[in-house]
Write a protein that holds these residues in place. Structure first.
Motif, PDB file in Angstrom:
ATOM      1  N   PRO A 482       0.823  -1.215   0.000  1.00  0.00           N
ATOM      2  CA  PRO A 482       0.000   0.000   0.000  1.00  0.00           C
ATOM      3  C   PRO A 482       0.860   1.269   0.000  1.00  0.00           C
ATOM      4  O   PRO A 482       2.051   1.219   0.309  1.00  0.00           O
ATOM      5  CB  PRO A 482      -0.781  -0.111   1.306  1.00  0.00           C
ATOM      6  N   ILE A 483       0.238   2.398  -0.341  1.00  0.00           N
ATOM      7  CA  ILE A 483       0.874   3.696  -0.169  1.00  0.00           C
ATOM      8  C   ILE A 483       0.708   4.102   1.296  1.00  0.00           C
ATOM      9  O   ILE A 483      -0.373   3.949   1.868  1.00  0.00           O
ATOM     10  CB  ILE A 483       0.232   4.763  -1.085  1.00  0.00           C
ATOM     11  N   THR A 484       1.782   4.576   1.887  1.00  0.00           N
ATOM     12  CA  THR A 484       1.708   4.986   3.292  1.00  0.00           C
ATOM     13  C   THR A 484       1.579   6.502   3.391  1.00  0.00           C
ATOM     14  O   THR A 484       2.387   7.251   2.842  1.00  0.00           O
ATOM     15  CB  THR A 484       2.961   4.536   4.061  1.00  0.00           C
ATOM     16  N   VAL A 485       0.536   6.940   4.057  1.00  0.00           N
ATOM     17  CA  VAL A 485       0.304   8.359   4.344  1.00  0.00           C
ATOM     18  C   VAL A 485       0.250   8.500   5.855  1.00  0.00           C
ATOM     19  O   VAL A 485      -0.407   7.699   6.537  1.00  0.00           O
ATOM     20  CB  VAL A 485      -1.021   8.842   3.709  1.00  0.00           C
ATOM     21  N   THR A 486       0.950   9.487   6.385  1.00  0.00           N
ATOM     22  CA  THR A 486       1.070   9.588   7.845  1.00  0.00           C
ATOM     23  C   THR A 486      -0.234   9.998   8.520  1.00  0.00           C
ATOM     24  O   THR A 486      -0.522   9.587   9.635  1.00  0.00           O
ATOM     25  CB  THR A 486       2.178  10.587   8.229  1.00  0.00           C
ATOM     26  N   HIS A 487      -1.022  10.841   7.838  1.00  0.00           N
ATOM     27  CA  HIS A 487      -2.284  11.301   8.430  1.00  0.00           C
ATOM     28  C   HIS A 487      -3.219  11.710   7.297  1.00  0.00           C
ATOM     29  O   HIS A 487      -2.772  12.311   6.323  1.00  0.00           O
ATOM     30  CB  HIS A 487      -2.020  12.490   9.365  1.00  0.00           C
ATOM     31  N   LYS A 488      -4.501  11.399   7.441  1.00  0.00           N
ATOM     32  CA  LYS A 488      -5.436  11.671   6.349  1.00  0.00           C
ATOM     33  C   LYS A 488      -5.640  13.158   6.112  1.00  0.00           C
ATOM     34  O   LYS A 488      -6.032  13.579   5.015  1.00  0.00           O
ATOM     35  CB  LYS A 488      -6.783  11.014   6.647  1.00  0.00           C
ATOM     36  N   ASP A 489      -5.339  13.994   7.115  1.00  0.00           N
ATOM     37  CA  ASP A 489      -5.573  15.438   6.985  1.00  0.00           C
ATOM     38  C   ASP A 489      -4.302  16.232   6.715  1.00  0.00           C
ATOM     39  O   ASP A 489      -4.348  17.470   6.691  1.00  0.00           O
ATOM     40  CB  ASP A 489      -6.242  15.974   8.257  1.00  0.00           C
ATOM     41  N   VAL A 490      -3.160  15.571   6.530  1.00  0.00           N
ATOM     42  CA  VAL A 490      -1.909  16.291   6.269  1.00  0.00           C
ATOM     43  C   VAL A 490      -2.014  17.038   4.937  1.00  0.00           C
ATOM     44  O   VAL A 490      -2.411  16.460   3.922  1.00  0.00           O
ATOM     45  CB  VAL A 490      -0.710  15.329   6.227  1.00  0.00           C
ATOM     46  N   ILE A 491      -1.694  18.328   4.959  1.00  0.00           N
ATOM     47  CA  ILE A 491      -1.706  19.130   3.734  1.00  0.00           C
ATOM     48  C   ILE A 491      -0.348  19.782   3.548  1.00  0.00           C
ATOM     49  O   ILE A 491       0.361  20.080   4.510  1.00  0.00           O
ATOM     50  CB  ILE A 491      -2.820  20.205   3.744  1.00  0.00           C
ATOM     51  N   ARG A 492       0.019  19.995   2.302  1.00  0.00           N
ATOM     52  CA  ARG A 492       1.320  20.595   1.989  1.00  0.00           C
ATOM     53  C   ARG A 492       1.179  21.530   0.781  1.00  0.00           C
ATOM     54  O   ARG A 492       0.348  21.315  -0.102  1.00  0.00           O
ATOM     55  CB  ARG A 492       2.355  19.507   1.636  1.00  0.00           C
ATOM     56  N   TYR A 493       2.033  22.553   0.769  1.00  0.00           N
ATOM     57  CA  TYR A 493       2.191  23.378  -0.431  1.00  0.00           C
ATOM     58  C   TYR A 493       3.143  22.645  -1.374  1.00  0.00           C
ATOM     59  O   TYR A 493       4.139  22.066  -0.931  1.00  0.00           O
ATOM     60  CB  TYR A 493       2.800  24.742  -0.076  1.00  0.00           C
ATOM     61  N   LYS A 541      -6.723   1.400  -9.510  1.00  0.00           N
ATOM     62  CA  LYS A 541      -7.857   1.913  -8.754  1.00  0.00           C
ATOM     63  C   LYS A 541      -7.580   1.818  -7.262  1.00  0.00           C
ATOM     64  O   LYS A 541      -6.942   0.880  -6.784  1.00  0.00           O
ATOM     65  CB  LYS A 541      -9.133   1.130  -9.098  1.00  0.00           C
ATOM     66  N   TYR A 542      -8.085   2.853  -6.554  1.00  0.00           N
ATOM     67  CA  TYR A 542      -8.056   2.832  -5.082  1.00  0.00           C
ATOM     68  C   TYR A 542      -9.469   2.551  -4.588  1.00  0.00           C
ATOM     69  O   TYR A 542     -10.425   3.143  -5.074  1.00  0.00           O
ATOM     70  CB  TYR A 542      -7.570   4.180  -4.544  1.00  0.00           C
ATOM     71  N   PRO A 543      -9.660   1.629  -3.668  1.00  0.00           N
ATOM     72  CA  PRO A 543      -8.650   0.804  -2.988  1.00  0.00           C
ATOM     73  C   PRO A 543      -8.523  -0.598  -3.578  1.00  0.00           C
ATOM     74  O   PRO A 543      -7.827  -1.433  -3.018  1.00  0.00           O
ATOM     75  CB  PRO A 543      -9.198   0.747  -1.568  1.00  0.00           C
ATOM     76  N   GLU A 544      -9.225  -0.850  -4.708  1.00  0.00           N
ATOM     77  CA  GLU A 544      -9.248  -2.212  -5.250  1.00  0.00           C
ATOM     78  C   GLU A 544      -7.858  -2.731  -5.604  1.00  0.00           C
ATOM     79  O   GLU A 544      -7.502  -3.871  -5.255  1.00  0.00           O
ATOM     80  CB  GLU A 544     -10.142  -2.265  -6.504  1.00  0.00           C
ATOM     81  N   ASP A 545      -7.070  -1.900  -6.329  1.00  0.00           N
ATOM     82  CA  ASP A 545      -5.740  -2.342  -6.769  1.00  0.00           C
ATOM     83  C   ASP A 545      -4.640  -1.952  -5.781  1.00  0.00           C
ATOM     84  O   ASP A 545      -3.768  -2.759  -5.469  1.00  0.00           O
ATOM     85  CB  ASP A 545      -5.426  -1.749  -8.149  1.00  0.00           C
ATOM     86  N   ILE A 546      -4.679  -0.703  -5.345  1.00  0.00           N
ATOM     87  CA  ILE A 546      -3.663  -0.179  -4.411  1.00  0.00           C
ATOM     88  C   ILE A 546      -4.387   0.481  -3.252  1.00  0.00           C
ATOM     89  O   ILE A 546      -5.219   1.370  -3.446  1.00  0.00           O
ATOM     90  CB  ILE A 546      -2.738   0.856  -5.082  1.00  0.00           C
ATOM     91  N   ASP A 547      -4.072   0.056  -2.044  1.00  0.00           N
ATOM     92  CA  ASP A 547      -4.689   0.646  -0.856  1.00  0.00           C
ATOM     93  C   ASP A 547      -3.790   1.739  -0.287  1.00  0.00           C
ATOM     94  O   ASP A 547      -2.617   1.861  -0.655  1.00  0.00           O
ATOM     95  CB  ASP A 547      -4.935  -0.436   0.197  1.00  0.00           C
ATOM     96  N   ILE A 548      -4.353   2.553   0.600  1.00  0.00           N
ATOM     97  CA  ILE A 548      -3.592   3.609   1.285  1.00  0.00           C
ATOM     98  C   ILE A 548      -3.622   3.312   2.776  1.00  0.00           C
ATOM     99  O   ILE A 548      -4.705   3.160   3.367  1.00  0.00           O
ATOM    100  CB  ILE A 548      -4.176   5.002   1.003  1.00  0.00           C
ATOM    101  N   SER A 549      -2.434   3.234   3.367  1.00  0.00           N
ATOM    102  CA  SER A 549      -2.306   2.915   4.790  1.00  0.00           C
ATOM    103  C   SER A 549      -1.966   4.185   5.566  1.00  0.00           C
ATOM    104  O   SER A 549      -1.065   4.935   5.182  1.00  0.00           O
ATOM    105  CB  SER A 549      -1.213   1.860   4.988  1.00  0.00           C
ATOM    106  N   ILE A 550      -2.692   4.449   6.657  1.00  0.00           N
ATOM    107  CA  ILE A 550      -2.416   5.601   7.519  1.00  0.00           C
ATOM    108  C   ILE A 550      -1.457   5.145   8.613  1.00  0.00           C
ATOM    109  O   ILE A 550      -1.809   4.333   9.474  1.00  0.00           O
ATOM    110  CB  ILE A 550      -3.711   6.169   8.135  1.00  0.00           C
ATOM    111  N   SER A 551      -0.224   5.668   8.577  1.00  0.00           N
ATOM    112  CA  SER A 551       0.827   5.189   9.479  1.00  0.00           C
ATOM    113  C   SER A 551       0.994   6.028  10.735  1.00  0.00           C
ATOM    114  O   SER A 551       1.702   5.632  11.666  1.00  0.00           O
ATOM    115  CB  SER A 551       2.163   5.142   8.725  1.00  0.00           C
ATOM    116  N   GLY A 552       0.372   7.202  10.792  1.00  0.00           N
ATOM    117  CA  GLY A 552       0.542   8.070  11.956  1.00  0.00           C
ATOM    118  C   GLY A 552       1.633   9.101  11.717  1.00  0.00           C
ATOM    119  O   GLY A 552       2.618   8.844  11.011  1.00  0.00           O
TER     120      GLY A 552
END
Length: 633
Positions: A482-493, A541-552
């Motif tokens: 899966p793709i790892t994202v630290t937090h679902k609300d993290v935003i960046r410029y 496709k998300y999440p069928e092919d590639i999922d996203i994991s929230i790692s903190g």
């Protein structure tokens, strides 16, 4: 049997016909239509002086040669015949008719040889026949070529998003390219007045018409977006809908990027993550840059890095005296050196050196005498620097201090520090050390600058740079997720590497010393949404092919970043997207003492002590979710 014929035709069509062969073919058509013109004029009977006709043929062909050479119609590649070629042929045919009319008039007035006396009716019939046969022959050959080539390439059925001028030009580019295996089956448009009508016999649909049944029924594989004024937010909406339908999406570049004002098939590219940033790309054209770098020695630290190497590429377009590339990453520097050699770049030298070595750095400055220094060298990986604060201090602070001191000592005109939005109200060691580097530069400007102008550029995350989320997400997608994202609300410029590099060049040109240049980067992007878009861009496709994991959240990581510190105010510049903040110059002497103490720390100093001293200099530094949280008490 038919397969063998196709193979022979394909081998024939793979070669381009000589322009003289094309001219000979056109002359044969002109001779044939001249004969047909006589037949039409005399009711399809040989009721005319055939001997006179035969004597007129060489004259008509001579006039045709002159006409076609004047307009250069014989130089066109027949398989790529387009609208401009048709216009060229028509102009040539009219020149031919004009020559024949003039010579006929002169022959009758001055009693020339009857060879030059061609009836006006025949001239006009000949003109019309030439238009029909010459243009028809070109398109006939083009259609044969295209049909033969398509036997070897599977047809791709597409829709064009945009039924305006840009969409029509895109359709023409696709239709006129004989090598293309693309078949346009319709247009999509948001304008209700266009929906339901036809353009070039193709239906115009609304986006809501597209669904899985419609896609399957028409066997549509991709959509080409051809809207010149679409906002990035609108692009996000459109692509999101198209990705859900499992369609491949391509995009037409802006008009100003078309080659010589013409759109070619090769310019239509797969849509990239840069196109989906949620803001308009920042384009800057400043002719003053030419004079700024003319005849000067330029030095770039961190030259082999993402920003540094792009700076080098852009600077290669200017008439500098010498370009010095400094980096301690020898493999990356070697790759950059070979790239520049391949491109035949002029007057550059790659120097392997570490900015932490002040003696080595001073030797380089003394040898090359640079006038403008771009300081791009830095450690920037947040988790690694959190665990190794001395390394962050040694490169981001001590290295910056060494480079700045050498700049002052050797009479550098401008010193440009490349900073980061993580230096604003930092929550991690990397950001805090970059903030110390900014303070160091502001102090140098006030106390030691001399004639050196110290300038800071500050921007957000750079797409595709070493260590950014884009390469990481690509690797995770390639490995199946899966793709790892630290937090679902993290935003960046976000900005692109070319945008970031252009800002630095602008800062060097505009800066008078003591400024912090920042971009108006529009709305920040949610990292989670970025991950979803990257999955779609990969054809999955998300999440069928590639999922996203929230790692903190990682140690020192923020939910959102800022571009301005507390108390920093901006003023506008000549470009609406560039703002300037002034360095805060409070307690300069106290800050210098603390910087010197930091620079004198030993590699054996405890991490907590290093971070404590950094926090003492940068009170707005609040460690977050980190081993240094105790310092907040």
């Amino acid at each position: 049997m038919s397969s063998n014929i196709n193979n022979i035709l394909k081998r024939l069509f793979d070669r381009y016909a000589s322009k003289w062969l094309v001219l000979l073919f056109d002359l044969c058509v002109v001779a044939f239509t001249f004969f047909i013109a006589y037949l039409i004029r005399f009711n399809f009977e040989i009721d005319f002086n055939f001997y006179t006709f035969l004597k007129q043929i060489p004259f008509v062909l001579t006039a045709a040669v002159i006409s076609f050479i004047i307009v250069g119609s014989h130089k066109g590649v027949v398989r790529f015949t387009g609208v401009k070629d048709v216009i060229n042929i028509i102009v040539g045919i009219n020149i031919l008719a004009t020559i024949l009319i003039i010579t006929t008039f002169m022959s009758r007035k001055y009693d020339f040889d009857y060879v030059f006396d061609i009836p006006g009716s025949i001239i006009y019939i000949h003109l019309l026949l030439n238009v029909f046969f010459l243009i028809g022959a070109k398109f006939f050959i083009k259609s044969i070529y295209k049909s033969v080539m398509q036997d070897y390439e599977e047809e791709t059925r597409v829709l064009i998003y945009g039924a305006g001028n840009s969409g029509l030009i895109t359709y023409e580019a696709l239709s006129n390219d004989a090598m293309s295996n693309i078949k346009v089956i319709g247009f999509i448009d948001d304008n209700e007045s266009k929906v339901g009508k036809t353009i070039n016999l193709l239906n115009v649909y609304h986006l809501s018409k597209l669904n899985k049944d419609f896609i399957a029924k028409n066997n549509i594989e991709e959509v080409i977006i051809s809207i010149q004024n679409a906002s990035s937010n609108r692009l996000l909406e459109i692509t999101g809908k198209l990705f859900q339908l499992n369609l491949k999406v391509k995009i037409v570049p802006p008009v100003q990027n078309w080659i010589d004002g013409d759109l070619s098939l090769g310019q239509i590219k797969d849509i990239k993550i840069e196109d989906l940033l949620g803001r308009e790309p920042i384009n800057i054209h400043n002719p003053d840059l030419i004079e700024e770098y003319d005849g000067k020695v330029l030095l770039i630290t961190g030259a082999a890095g993402s920003i540094g190497s792009e700076l080098v590429r852009k600077l290669c377009d200017y008439n500098y005296k010498k370009l010095i590339l400094v980096d301690n990453a020898e493999s990356a520097l070697y790759d950059l050196q070979q790239e520049l050699i391949q491109k035949k770049a002029k007057n550059f030298e790659a120097v392997v050196a570490d900015i932490r070595d002040s003696v080595r750095l001073d030797f380089i400055f003394n040898k090359y005498k640079p006038k403008i220094v771009f300081h791009a060298a830095a450690y920037k990986h947040v988790p690694l620097m959190e665990q190794n604060p001395y390394e962050a201090l040694s490169v981001n602070v001590i290295g910056t201090d060494n480079t700045a001191k050498s700049s002052v000592k050797h009479g550098v005109e401008k010193f440009i520090l490349i900073s980061t939005d993580k230096a604003v109200n930092p929550t991690n060691v990397m950001g805090a050390t970059k903030r110390v580097a900014e303070i160091c530069i502001c102090c140098k400007k006030e106390t030691q600058g001399g004639n050196t102008k110290f300038i800071i550029t500050r921007f957000g995350n750079v797409l595709g740079s070493n260590g950014s989320v884009i390469p990481l997400f690509k690797r995770q997608i390639e490995s199946g997720g899966p793709i790892t994202v630290t937090h679902k609300d993290v935003i960046r410029y976000f900005m692109t590497i070319p945008e970031a590099s252009q800002l630095v060049l602008e800062a060097a040109s505009m800066g008078l010393g003591g400024e912090i240049f920042v971009f108006d980067m529009g709305k920040p992007v949610k990292i989670f949404d970025l991950a979803v878009n990257m999955i779609a861009l990969s054809g999955l496709k998300y999440p069928e092919d590639i999922d996203i994991s929230i790692s903190g959240l990682r140690p020192g990581e923020k939910i959102f970043e800022e571009l301005l510190a507390d108390g920093e105010k901006t003023k506008p510049t000549y470009h609406e997207k560039i703002m300037i903040a002034k360095c805060k110059t409070e307690n300069i002497n106290d800050q210098e003492i603390k910087i010197n103490e930091l620079c004198s720390l030993s590699p054996t100093t405890q991490n907590i002590e290093i971070v404590s001293k950094i926090k003492d200099l940068v009170p707005e530094y609040i460690p977050n979710n980190s081993m240094y949280d105790a310092l907040n008490l």
